[in-house]
Enzyme design. Structure first.
Site, PDB file in Angstrom:
ATOM      1  N   GLY A 298     -24.542  -2.120  28.741  1.00 24.09           N
ATOM      2  CA  GLY A 298     -23.583  -1.035  29.005  1.00 24.09           C
ATOM      3  C   GLY A 298     -22.198  -1.558  29.333  1.00 24.09           C
ATOM      4  O   GLY A 298     -21.182  -0.948  28.960  1.00 24.09           O
TER       5      GLY A 298
ATOM      6  N   THR B 200       0.822  -1.219   0.000  1.00 23.91           N
ATOM      7  CA  THR B 200       0.000   0.000   0.000  1.00 23.91           C
ATOM      8  C   THR B 200       0.857   1.270   0.000  1.00 23.91           C
ATOM      9  O   THR B 200       1.903   1.333   0.638  1.00 23.91           O
ATOM     10  CB  THR B 200      -0.912  -0.003   1.248  1.00 23.91           C
ATOM     11  OG1 THR B 200      -1.664  -1.216   1.241  1.00 23.91           O
ATOM     12  CG2 THR B 200      -1.859   1.180   1.262  1.00 23.91           C
TER      13      THR B 200
ATOM     14  N   GLU C 144      -6.179  -6.375   3.888  1.00 23.21           N
ATOM     15  CA  GLU C 144      -6.030  -7.557   3.003  1.00 23.21           C
ATOM     16  C   GLU C 144      -6.967  -7.441   1.797  1.00 23.21           C
ATOM     17  O   GLU C 144      -7.408  -8.444   1.234  1.00 23.21           O
ATOM     18  CB  GLU C 144      -6.278  -8.865   3.756  1.00 23.21           C
ATOM     19  CG  GLU C 144      -5.413  -9.013   4.989  1.00 23.21           C
ATOM     20  CD  GLU C 144      -4.415 -10.147   4.914  1.00 23.21           C
ATOM     21  OE1 GLU C 144      -4.313 -10.818   3.872  1.00 23.21           O
ATOM     22  OE2 GLU C 144      -3.708 -10.345   5.919  1.00 23.21           O
TER      23      GLU C 144
ATOM     24  N   PRO D 278       0.412   5.925  -0.349  1.00 21.98           N
ATOM     25  CA  PRO D 278      -0.577   7.005  -0.170  1.00 21.98           C
ATOM     26  C   PRO D 278      -1.561   7.085  -1.335  1.00 21.98           C
ATOM     27  O   PRO D 278      -2.752   7.293  -1.132  1.00 21.98           O
ATOM     28  CB  PRO D 278       0.295   8.267  -0.081  1.00 21.98           C
ATOM     29  CG  PRO D 278       1.619   7.781   0.420  1.00 21.98           C
ATOM     30  CD  PRO D 278       1.798   6.389  -0.114  1.00 21.98           C
TER      31      PRO D 278
ATOM     32  N   GLU E 221     -15.311  -4.589  -0.619  1.00 23.44           N
ATOM     33  CA  GLU E 221     -15.789  -4.220  -1.963  1.00 23.44           C
ATOM     34  C   GLU E 221     -14.897  -4.908  -3.009  1.00 23.44           C
ATOM     35  O   GLU E 221     -15.396  -5.449  -4.013  1.00 23.44           O
ATOM     36  CB  GLU E 221     -15.743  -2.688  -2.154  1.00 23.44           C
ATOM     37  CG  GLU E 221     -16.812  -1.911  -1.381  1.00 23.44           C
ATOM     38  CD  GLU E 221     -16.486  -1.722   0.109  1.00 23.44           C
ATOM     39  OE1 GLU E 221     -15.368  -2.082   0.540  1.00 23.44           O
ATOM     40  OE2 GLU E 221     -17.358  -1.228   0.846  1.00 23.44           O
TER      41      GLU E 221
HETATM   42  C1  LIG Z   1      -4.239  -1.519  10.440  1.00 17.14           C
HETATM   43  C2  LIG Z   1      -3.863  -1.666   9.005  1.00 17.14           C
HETATM   44  C3  LIG Z   1      -2.911  -2.597   8.630  1.00 17.14           C
HETATM   45  C4  LIG Z   1      -2.534  -2.722   7.294  1.00 17.14           C
HETATM   46  N1  LIG Z   1      -1.512  -3.582   6.964  1.00 17.14           N
HETATM   47  C5  LIG Z   1      -1.010  -3.540   5.702  1.00 17.14           C
HETATM   48  C6  LIG Z   1       0.182  -4.263   5.363  1.00 17.14           C
HETATM   49  O1  LIG Z   1       0.763  -4.963   6.205  1.00 17.14           O
HETATM   50  N2  LIG Z   1       0.683  -4.141   4.113  1.00 17.14           N
HETATM   51  C7  LIG Z   1       0.077  -3.370   3.145  1.00 17.14           C
HETATM   52  O2  LIG Z   1       0.573  -3.311   2.021  1.00 17.14           O
HETATM   53  N3  LIG Z   1      -1.079  -2.698   3.432  1.00 17.14           N
HETATM   54  C8  LIG Z   1      -1.615  -2.758   4.681  1.00 17.14           C
HETATM   55  N4  LIG Z   1      -2.753  -2.038   4.989  1.00 17.14           N
HETATM   56  C9  LIG Z   1      -3.430  -1.277   3.942  1.00 17.14           C
HETATM   57  C10 LIG Z   1      -4.789  -1.844   3.550  1.00 17.14           C
HETATM   58  O3  LIG Z   1      -4.626  -3.067   2.878  1.00 17.14           O
HETATM   59  C11 LIG Z   1      -5.506  -0.764   2.710  1.00 17.14           C
HETATM   60  O4  LIG Z   1      -5.873   0.270   3.614  1.00 17.14           O
HETATM   61  C12 LIG Z   1      -6.715  -1.307   1.982  1.00 17.14           C
HETATM   62  O5  LIG Z   1      -6.323  -2.193   0.950  1.00 17.14           O
HETATM   63  C13 LIG Z   1      -7.582  -0.212   1.366  1.00 17.14           C
HETATM   64  O6  LIG Z   1      -6.813   0.738   0.684  1.00 17.14           O
HETATM   65  P1  LIG Z   1      -7.055   2.308   0.982  1.00 17.14           P
HETATM   66  O7  LIG Z   1      -6.979   2.505   2.441  1.00 17.14           O
HETATM   67  O8  LIG Z   1      -6.126   3.072   0.123  1.00 17.14           O
HETATM   68  O9  LIG Z   1      -8.542   2.584   0.540  1.00 17.14           O
HETATM   69  P2  LIG Z   1      -9.043   2.946  -0.947  1.00 17.14           P
HETATM   70  O10 LIG Z   1      -8.524   1.972  -1.928  1.00 17.14           O
HETATM   71  O11 LIG Z   1      -8.805   4.385  -1.220  1.00 17.14           O
HETATM   72  O12 LIG Z   1     -10.606   2.697  -0.812  1.00 17.14           O
HETATM   73  C14 LIG Z   1     -11.498   3.628  -0.218  1.00 17.14           C
HETATM   74  C15 LIG Z   1     -12.914   3.049  -0.359  1.00 17.14           C
HETATM   75  O13 LIG Z   1     -13.253   2.939  -1.761  1.00 17.14           O
HETATM   76  C16 LIG Z   1     -13.645   1.599  -2.059  1.00 17.14           C
HETATM   77  N5  LIG Z   1     -13.230   1.273  -3.422  1.00 17.14           N
HETATM   78  C17 LIG Z   1     -12.017   1.466  -4.004  1.00 17.14           C
HETATM   79  N6  LIG Z   1     -12.031   1.005  -5.261  1.00 17.14           N
HETATM   80  C18 LIG Z   1     -13.264   0.486  -5.489  1.00 17.14           C
HETATM   81  C19 LIG Z   1     -13.879  -0.138  -6.599  1.00 17.14           C
HETATM   82  N7  LIG Z   1     -13.235  -0.384  -7.744  1.00 17.14           N
HETATM   83  N8  LIG Z   1     -15.174  -0.541  -6.474  1.00 17.14           N
HETATM   84  C20 LIG Z   1     -15.849  -0.329  -5.311  1.00 17.14           C
HETATM   85  N9  LIG Z   1     -15.312   0.273  -4.229  1.00 17.14           N
HETATM   86  C21 LIG Z   1     -14.029   0.667  -4.309  1.00 17.14           C
HETATM   87  C22 LIG Z   1     -12.903   0.742  -1.030  1.00 17.14           C
HETATM   88  O14 LIG Z   1     -13.499  -0.520  -0.885  1.00 17.14           O
HETATM   89  C23 LIG Z   1     -13.024   1.618   0.204  1.00 17.14           C
HETATM   90  O15 LIG Z   1     -14.284   1.444   0.796  1.00 17.14           O
HETATM   91  C24 LIG Z   1      -3.159  -1.913   6.313  1.00 17.14           C
HETATM   92  C25 LIG Z   1      -4.132  -0.982   6.695  1.00 17.14           C
HETATM   93  C26 LIG Z   1      -4.465  -0.829   8.018  1.00 17.14           C
HETATM   94  C27 LIG Z   1      -5.458   0.247   8.394  1.00 17.14           C
END
Ligand SMILES: Cc1cc2nc3c(=O)[nH]c(=O)nc-3n(C[C@H](O)[C@H](O)[C@H](O)COP(=O)(O)OP(=O)(O)OC[C@H]3O[C@@H](n4cnc5c(N)ncnc54)[C@H](O)[C@@H]3O)c2cc1C
Length: 397
Positions: free
Chosen positions: A355, A128, A378, A130, A382
């Site tokens: 509660g 992942t 993971e 930004p 969606e």
């Molecule tokens: C506690 C924690 C641990 C993590 N650990 C790891 C790790 O070890 N390694 C790693 O690489 N990542 C890790 N992540 C990242 C995590 O996998 C991502 O946050 C996740 O995949 C979603 O990406 P995003 O946050 O950029 O959301 P976005 O991709 O921006 O999505 C935002 C919203 O839009 C929806 N959306 C996006 N595209 C579509 C589509 N085509 N159709 C419908 N809906 C859509 C999504 O489902 C979501 O609801 C971690 C995150 C957290 C919070």
């Protein structure tokens, strides 16, 4: 598709031993870990020393050789006690060791997999960014070929185990215009490599024992031994690891659901209102029935999927196209339903506690905060639905 499944006597014995160890070593560490928001170093070390950070890895590479079924047994037991520990083990095992076991050269397995499986080194998985979450092939982290070396630059986000890991599997664009179809490559980056720093660690709603770190790569110089899998095939490496991760998330949640249901049943049998234990009321019974039904269904799904992955083995070249597609569909289904049923069960258990369930420091309150992320990481649910829908539309139900 094979449906027959039962645990062997050895697997049952492994479950008993793991349960006793987790109760003795992990359970006492959890409340302070959660309150202080600290990585549980002592209990993690104890689990590593016991071999629990190498469960599915073959013995020749330092693991316990218990396959994905053994691994899920352990995670189910761990999930009963704490989701943070489950996430630490999962990030290391499913996401860190799978790429090495499935795609590493013999030399890479000896150098990185054996110490990881023995518990001497901790791994993390960094996909992942930004600007790239669900669209995980659109990476801005770049690896440029410089002679026979690589120069890696970019910023990664939300890396579980990122602050503690000895080695990180980092995914970078090696040909940005190709994107996920040939333009992403996996690299092994060791802690202490010049140009690699750990940035901010996020404060989170739950999973307080895990680090969720920003990783910064500034012209990190890597030789070709640090390329994991074929150049351009990194997206396949990442998705193969996530297939394992999604089933293991299901196993951890299976344990979490079991504890939520057990606590709900215990509380509902003891708590009296209107002159009756609240378990006499049908509204409460229906919640408990849903928990039991979902736990029953999820247990079949997790172990069927794990057994399928064990039958496929670790030689990626031998996998048939149909087996790969079945595996990916099953993993998405397990991940999606485990997280939704799990969040529902934990939420309803909290509701049954009234509660008291909302009071800071009760196990159900912690479980509620910990569970919410399973709908997101993971791959969000969606995205899991997109995976299932695309496969169903292409290959049928
Ligand atoms: C506690 C924690 C641990 C993590 N650990 C790891 C790790 O070890 N390694 C790693 O690489 N990542 C890790 N992540 C990242 C995590 O996998 C991502 O946050 C996740 O995949 C979603 O990406 P995003 O946050 O950029 O959301 P976005 O991709 O921006 O999505 C935002 C919203 O839009 C929806 N959306 C996006 N595209 C579509 C589509 N085509 N159709 C419908 N809906 C859509 C999504 O489902 C979501 O609801 C971690 C995150 C957290 C919070």
């Amino acid at each position: 598709m094979a449906f027959e499944f039962s645990f062997t006597a050895d697997q049952e014995a492994f479950r008993e031993a793991a349960r006793a160890f987790i109760q003795r070593v992990v359970a006492p560490a959890v409340p302070a870990m959660d309150e202080r928001e600290e990585f549980p170093a002592a209990s993690v070390r104890a689990l590593q020393q016991e071999g629990y950070f190498g469960i599915p890895v073959p013995e020749e590479y330092g693991g316990l050789g218990l396959g994905k079924v053994g691994y899920c047994i352990f995670l189910e037991e761990l999930g009963k006690v704490d989701a943070s520990h489950g996430t630490i083990v999962g990030a290391h095992t499913s996401l860190g060791m799978t790429p090495l076991l499935y795609f590493g050269t013999e030399e890479q397995r000896r150098r990185w997999l054996i110490p990881a499986a023995k518990g001497d080194k901790l791994l993390a998985f960094s996909l992942t960014e930004p600007g790239s979450g669900s669209d995980s092939g659109a990476l801005s982290t770049l690896a440029e070929s410089v002679g026979d070396r690589w120069s890696l630059s970019g910023t990664k986000l939300y890396v579980s185990n990122g602050a503690e890991a000895d080695t990180i599997i980092v995914f970078a664009a090696t040909d940005a215009k190709l994107g996920p179809n040939g333009g992403v490559t996996a690299f092994l980056v060791d802690k202490g490599t010049s140009g690699f720093t750990v940035g901010r660690c996020e404060k989170k709603m739950g999973l307080h024992g895990t680090s969720t770190a920003e990783l910064i790569f500034d012209h990190v110089d890597l030789d070709r031994d640090h390329v994991l899998g074929p150049v351009g095939r990194g997206f396949v490496v990442a998705m193969t690891a996530l297939d394992v991760g999604r089933v293991s998330l299901g196993a951890t949640m299976l344990g979490g659901m079991h504890t939520a249901a057990s606590e709900a049943i215990k509380f509902a049998s003891q708590r009296t209102q209107f002159g009756h234990p609240i378990s006499d009321f049908q509204a409460i019974q229906f919640k408990i029935a849903d928990m039991a039904m979902h736990e029953h269904a999820l247990r079949q799904m997790v172990y069927q999927a794990a057994a399928h992955q064990d039958r496929m083995g670790t030689d990626v070249a031998k996998w048939s196209r149909a087996d790969r597609a079945d595996k990916t569909r099953e993993s998405a289904i397990v991940k999606c339903l485990a997280s939704e049923w799990g969040v529902q069960a934990i939420s309803e258990s909290l509701q049954i506690h009234g509660g008291l369930g909302y009071i800071r420091g009760t196990p159900i309150e912690r479980a509620y905060r910990d569970a919410r992320i399973t709908l997101i990481f993971e791959g969000t649910n969606e995205i899991q639905r997109l995976i299932v829908a695309r496969d169903v539309l292409a290959r049928g139900l």
